[in-house]
Scaffold this motif. Structure first.
Motif, PDB file in Angstrom:
ATOM      1  N   PRO A 146       0.822  -1.210   0.000  1.00 55.62           N
ATOM      2  CA  PRO A 146       0.000   0.000   0.000  1.00 55.62           C
ATOM      3  C   PRO A 146       0.863   1.270   0.000  1.00 55.62           C
ATOM      4  N   ASN A 147       0.403   2.276  -0.700  1.00 55.71           N
ATOM      5  CA  ASN A 147       1.042   3.598  -0.768  1.00 55.71           C
ATOM      6  C   ASN A 147       2.382   3.590  -1.493  1.00 55.71           C
ATOM      7  N   VAL A 148       2.686   2.516  -2.214  1.00 55.91           N
ATOM      8  CA  VAL A 148       3.930   2.415  -2.986  1.00 55.91           C
ATOM      9  C   VAL A 148       3.535   2.239  -4.449  1.00 55.91           C
ATOM     10  N   PRO A 149       3.954   3.153  -5.339  1.00 55.85           N
ATOM     11  CA  PRO A 149       3.443   3.127  -6.707  1.00 55.85           C
ATOM     12  C   PRO A 149       4.121   2.141  -7.662  1.00 55.85           C
ATOM     13  N   TYR A 150       5.125   1.410  -7.244  1.00 55.98           N
ATOM     14  CA  TYR A 150       5.775   0.493  -8.175  1.00 55.98           C
ATOM     15  C   TYR A 150       5.332  -0.948  -7.923  1.00 55.98           C
ATOM     16  N   ILE A 151       5.493  -1.776  -8.954  1.00 53.13           N
ATOM     17  CA  ILE A 151       5.000  -3.150  -8.872  1.00 53.13           C
ATOM     18  C   ILE A 151       6.120  -4.186  -8.751  1.00 53.13           C
ATOM     19  N   ASP A 152       7.376  -3.760  -8.828  1.00 54.55           N
ATOM     20  CA  ASP A 152       8.489  -4.704  -8.679  1.00 54.55           C
ATOM     21  C   ASP A 152       8.385  -5.419  -7.329  1.00 54.55           C
ATOM     22  N   GLY A 153       8.388  -6.737  -7.362  1.00 56.57           N
ATOM     23  CA  GLY A 153       8.309  -7.519  -6.131  1.00 56.57           C
ATOM     24  C   GLY A 153       6.895  -7.734  -5.619  1.00 56.57           C
ATOM     25  N   SER A 154       5.892  -7.316  -6.376  1.00 58.66           N
ATOM     26  CA  SER A 154       4.502  -7.451  -5.931  1.00 58.66           C
ATOM     27  C   SER A 154       4.052  -8.907  -5.990  1.00 58.66           C
TER      28      SER A 154
END
Length: 109
Positions: free
Chosen positions: A16-24
């Protein structure tokens, strides 16, 4: 696609509150859903994935409460007749027509 073959994943970004998807891990879960014949629809305003309302199975992949000790907020309206899958064991609703499945850690921490 039929609605029965759709799974909404509430949270696409890494957290949450983090705009990147790396490691999602949401992307990994979505990949597994696709392998089983389901279509993942991601809901996350930080990644540009918007849905006004969701009806079906909704997996809560984000929890600001767990990650930051902040109040959780939904990214869309969850419609009656939906099933909410909550690994954080914190989602509640007054809507008797929304089924909530809690799973995950059952210990009191």
């Amino acid at each position: 696609k039929e609605s029965a073959s759709v799974i909404y994943i509430h949270g696409k970004a890494y957290k949450p509150n983090v705009p990147y998807i790396d490691g999602s891990y949401s992307l990994l879960v979505g990949y597994y859903c696709e392998q089983l014949g389901y279509t993942p629809i991601y809901i996350d305003p930080l990644t540009g994935d918007y849905v006004d309302k969701a009806l079906g199975v909704i997996l809560l992949a984000h929890s600001a409460q767990v990650t930051y000790s902040e109040q959780d907020k939904l990214y869309c309206k969850i419609e009656s007749g939906s099933i909410v899958v909550d690994p954080w064991r914190s989602f509640t609703t007054d809507n008797a027509n929304i089924r909530v499945i809690h799973y995950g850690n059952t210990r009191n921490v």
